[in-house]
Scaffold this active site. Structure first.
Site, mmCIF file in Angstrom:
data_model
loop_
_atom_site.group_PDB
_atom_site.id
_atom_site.type_symbol
_atom_site.label_atom_id
_atom_site.label_comp_id
_atom_site.label_asym_id
_atom_site.label_seq_id
_atom_site.Cartn_x
_atom_site.Cartn_y
_atom_site.Cartn_z
ATOM 1 N N HIS A 148 -6.712 -7.557 -24.598
ATOM 2 C CA HIS A 148 -6.369 -6.283 -25.254
ATOM 3 C C HIS A 148 -5.830 -5.279 -24.245
ATOM 4 C CE1 HIS A 148 -10.084 -4.085 -23.981
ATOM 5 N NE2 HIS A 148 -10.675 -5.262 -24.092
ATOM 6 N N GLU A 195 -8.799 -3.323 -29.333
ATOM 7 C CA GLU A 195 -10.089 -4.012 -29.318
ATOM 8 C C GLU A 195 -11.233 -3.027 -29.214
ATOM 9 O OE1 GLU A 195 -13.642 -5.999 -27.493
ATOM 10 O OE2 GLU A 195 -12.413 -4.376 -26.699
#
Length: 897
Positions: A148, A195
């Site tokens: 992420h 995320e």
């Protein structure tokens, strides 16, 4: 003891070397000798530095997050261009690179820490790069590798997760530039953008991207620390475990996998979304060493240990090459997978796997062989040996936890070992030793007919039977962590076999002499006297003395062999556990039994590591056992005194302090909300000093109850359950005017509002407008019958939390629902006043330009940012840099609709 010292010292050092060694970082993108492409740590670190320091804090919804998104698109397009150039040069090479910038909105349920939470997001994005052979068949099945791009609220995120992003970029480059490489199965690089807002980016990809259906296996790269090797802590199929065996530097065990799967760590990764929505298996790997920097300001490139990026890149590249090749297990995974029933572990640089069925056969076979060995060698006093072994473990547990109680509840010095992962071994190792040795006193001499040497061999035999029985029983319950006692029992079984051989040879070549000890001295059985000792008649006891048989001693070779596996395996388990759990105690809540968790880990794993110490304690008799106990007590006193004087925190091991500047949109009041997530001493005093410095003159900090209805901490819900909050009233600046009319700012309204009195239902759409506000949360009490979030809201009147995370510049979101009408309880405000009938909504959010130090360079001069600047300087001086505050400017309100 001197003879055994080299093994006792060297075995753990060798084990730790293999566990934590890192490769030499590569500066060049091409091998200087072969000119072949390979991963460059220097390049990876340059990417991590650009994301974490040049761009900075990339919290979803911020301008920096949008900048990272644009940079990520450019890097993906550069790889696509590189791919096209390579194909032109290598005519006939089957290679194709495709890039997508996915954008979408959605919602999902995210249960965590025992709390029910709903997430919604608007216009979030992902960047996807697919490398294939260009054929439809090659694109039908893919391995996905994910990291992420975003970072969390208080952290620049150099390792979490900019480092894995750089690893993925380098892996993609090396694959493209490797001459002749053509993937049989495509490789999808997912750079997901959200995320930290609870896995919104991975949910967006898994549920909405057209390539998601082709994914058959997943590699997820994460980081919770800045040092050491990346740990494999989730492996969800036999095929993927076999794939991991191809990495050059494996590090992972089924023990870590089962601990994480148990939920005890209260943590999660994007891997959850891929499992839930794509039903695929894979590997979840993360850097975990020095996780003191996890989600802190200290997560910067300068704190990343050299070799960390190189190791993760080389392992990831090996996995991608294997999983995209003809040998890949992807065809076997195409039709689904079964949860693994495979034992796996890395040990001294090796990676070993075998099935649960094989484990059961091996463990039960060794159990039978152990019983046979003990019976064949005629070990006596076995019941007493069992008592000694089991009481030693209980004593170690009690001793360590008793000291934990004293340190926290009596001396008020909890978490005194927090500065280093190995410090608990010193404190609670001594405590466990004292507890264990005390329990051995009753076994050392229980009466006038007891012998000093007869318990050594029985204790060793009992230790073998306890460990292998535990391994066999636990494995029959399909728990792979039984690996640990099995490995320990192997070396003890081998040692006892050697002992049987050595004892037989000794007995065949020597005449045993029976010796008697008493207060008058020693005497030999042949009738001669020494120092006034009495003569033995056929070995019978005289004058209250007791027999000794030199033949009952086991050889030192027995200990040398028995020590090897417990020492190497145990020290690896202990190091891995403490690396994770010691820093974790700084974020699991004031009321959590962190001290006792650490004490129990040290005592149990430590008892396994030095399990041979129980029989060894009986080698020299009760007199030496008492001496050893006295020394252990003195050592414990010294260590307790040392840790009593310790400050748990320093500038490299900081205390987390959560600080919210809260502005009420309705009353205009401003408060400072303070909270800690640990039980270390000194927090109350710090809070009162803050109140005296920044609060209204004469006021004090007020302790606040933390529950689901405390909406002030909803921006960090459900983690807020771990916090111990206080509230400080702030003085108002008479010259300050809120920069927004209330009607045009943060508000919650109802549209398409229809009440069906006959059915007792109300259908409405909640519309939330939040210009300049990110990570908004609404909370309300209602009996929801249906809504657009999921298909199964709780069938009861309940508290609901809905959190939002959207792309920069997005300032509206909504949720439609049908609720029972009227509501089941009267609607009152925070002061208890009746607000009439309707649905009460608490709403709160973070001001995008009021986060310190993320927005330090563009401070808007608001009261929040002025206070944060002064607060940051003041607390650095007040605490000597031992506190890392998360400083967020928030606005809140409530309405009835």
């Amino acid at each position: 003891m001197l003879a055994l010292a080299p093994i006792f010292l060297c075995a753990p050092l060798v084990a730790l070397y293999h566990q934590f060694s890192l490769p030499t970082p590569s500066v060049h993108q091409y091998d200087p000798h072969t000119n072949l492409p390979h991963p460059s740590e220097a390049t990876i670190m340059s990417y991590a530095k650009y994301l974490s320091e040049d761009i900075g804090y990339r919290t979803p919804g911020t301008r920096e997050h949008a900048e990272a998104d644009a940079w990520m698109v450019r890097k993906a397009e550069e790889l696509k261009s590189l791919c096209e150039d390579v194909v032109k040069k290598e005519k006939g090479r089957k290679l194709e690179c495709e890039v997508w910038r996915q954008e979408g909105s959605g919602s999902h349920r995210f249960d965590m820490m025992g709390s029910r939470l709903y997430k919604t997001y608007v216009n979030l994005s992902n960047i996807i790069l697919r490398i294939s052979d260009g054929t439809e068949r090659g694109k039908e099945s893919a391995v996905l590798i994910n990291a992420h791009v975003d970072s969390t609220l208080p952290s620049p995120g150099a390792t979490d997760d900019a480092l894995p992003v750089g690893v993925m970029l380098e892996c993609a480059r090396v694959l493209v530039e490797t001459e002749g490489w053509e993937p049989t199965y495509s490789v999808i690089f997912l750079f997901n953008n959200a995320e930290e807002s609870l896995q919104d980016g991975s949910h967006l990809y898994a549920t909405q991207h057209p390539t998601a259906s082709t994914v058959k296996a997943v590699l997820n790269l994460e980081a919770a620390g800045t040092k050491g090797p990346e740990l494999l802590f989730q492996a969800t199929s036999k095929e993927m475990i076999e794939a991991y065996s191809h990495v050059p530097r494996p590090y992972g065990t089924i023990i870590a996998d089962e601990v994480f799967s148990s939920g005890i760590l209260l943590s999660d990764t994007d891997f959850r979304q891929f499992e839930l929505y794509l039903n695929v298996s894979g590997l979840d790997m993360a850097v975990v060493g020095n996780s003191y920097m996890y989600h802190m300001r200290g997560d910067v490139v300068d704190n990343i240990e050299p070799g960390v990026a190189q190791r993760m890149a080389e392992n990831s590249l090996a996995l991608l090459r294997f999983l995209s090749s003809d040998e890949s297990p992807i065809p076997r995974l195409a039709n689904g997978f079964d949860p693994p029933r495979t034992v796996f572990f890395s040990h001294l640089g090796m990676f070993v796997t075998y099935s649960f069925r094989t484990a059961k056969i091996m463990y039960v076979t060794l159990l039978a062989a152990s019983v046979g060995l003990v019976w064949a060698t005629g070990v006596k006093s076995l019941r007493t040996g069992f008592g000694a072994v089991l009481s030693a473990l209980v004593g170690a547990l009690i001793g360590a936890n008793a000291v934990a109680f004293v340190m926290t509840s009596v001396l008020g010095r909890g978490m005194s070992w927090f500065k280093a992962e190995y410090h608990p071994v010193i404190l609670y190792g001594c405590a466990a030793a004292v507890g264990s040795l005390i329990t051995q006193l009753p076994f050392s001499k229980t009466g006038p007919k007891a012998t000093t040497h007869t318990l050594e061999r029985p204790a060793l035999a009992a230790l073998l039977l306890v460990q292998i029985s535990l391994a066999a029983v636990v494995q029959l319950c399909n728990i792979g962590s039984s690996l640990a006692p099995f490995l320990g029992s192997i070396s003890i079984f081998t040692a006892l076999c050697v002992d049987a051989v050595l004892a037989r040879r000794w007995q065949s070549s020597h005449v045993q002499h029976k010796v008697i000890k008493n207060g008058n001295g020693l005497a030999k059985a042949n009738g001669k006297h020494l120092n006034g000792g009495k003569q033995l008649n056929g070995g019978k006891q005289l004058n209250g003395g007791y027999e000794e048989q030199e033949g009952d001693r086991v050889s030192l070779w027995v200990y040398a062999i028995a020590m090897i596996t417990p020492l190497t395996t145990g020290i690896q388990m202990l190091a891995a556990a403490l690396v994770v759990f010691v820093p974790l105690t700084g974020r699991i809540g004031e009321d959590a039994p962190g001290e006792f968790i650490i004490a129990s880990i040290v005592s149990v794993v430590g008892a396994y590591t030095v399990s041979f110490s129980v029989p060894f304690a009986h080698r020299f008799g009760s007199h030496m056992l008492r001496r050893a106990l006295i020394l252990a007590v003195l050592a414990l006193g010294a260590t307790m005194a040392f840790f009593y004087a310790q400050d748990p925190f320093d500038d490299k091991h900081q205390k987390r302090l959560f600080v919210l500047h809260m502005e009420d949109l309705l009353t205009g009041e401003q408060h400072l909300h303070l909270a800690a997530a640990d039980g270390a001493p000194g927090f109350d005093g710090l809070v009162h000093d803050i109140a005296a410095k920044f609060g209204v003159e004469g006021s004090s900090a007020m302790a606040v109850v933390m529950d689901d209805h405390n909406s002030d901490w909803d921006p960090v819900y459900p983690f807020s359950a771990f916090l111990s909050p206080f509230k400080v009233e702030l003085p108002l600046d008479p010259a300050y005017v809120a920069p927004w009319p209330l009607d045009d700012q943060f508000k919650v309204t109802a549209v398409n509002d229809v009440v069906d009195l006959q059915a007792g239902e109300r259908r409405l759409t909640l519309k939330i407008d939040h210009p300049g506000i990110i990570w908004t949360v609404i909370a309300f009490d209602a009996h929801v019958l249906e809504w657009t979030l999921d298909s199964s809201p709780p069938d009861e009147f309940a508290r609901h939390h809905i959190k939002e995370a959207s792309f920069y510049g997005t300032d509206t979101w909504s949720v439609s629902m049908t609720i029972k009408h009227p509501v089941a309880s009267p609607v009152v405000d925070d002061q208890g006043s009746d607000l009439g009938s309707g649905l009460k909504i608490n709403f709160i959010g973070i001001q995008e330009k009021r986060m310190w130090p993320g927005k330090k360079a563009e401070s808007d001069g608001s009261p929040a940012m002025k206070l944060f600047e002064e607060f940051d300087e003041w607390i650095a001086v007040r605490t000597g840099g031992t506190v890392d505050p998360m400083l967020l400017g928030c606005v809140r309100g409530e309405t009835v609709i």
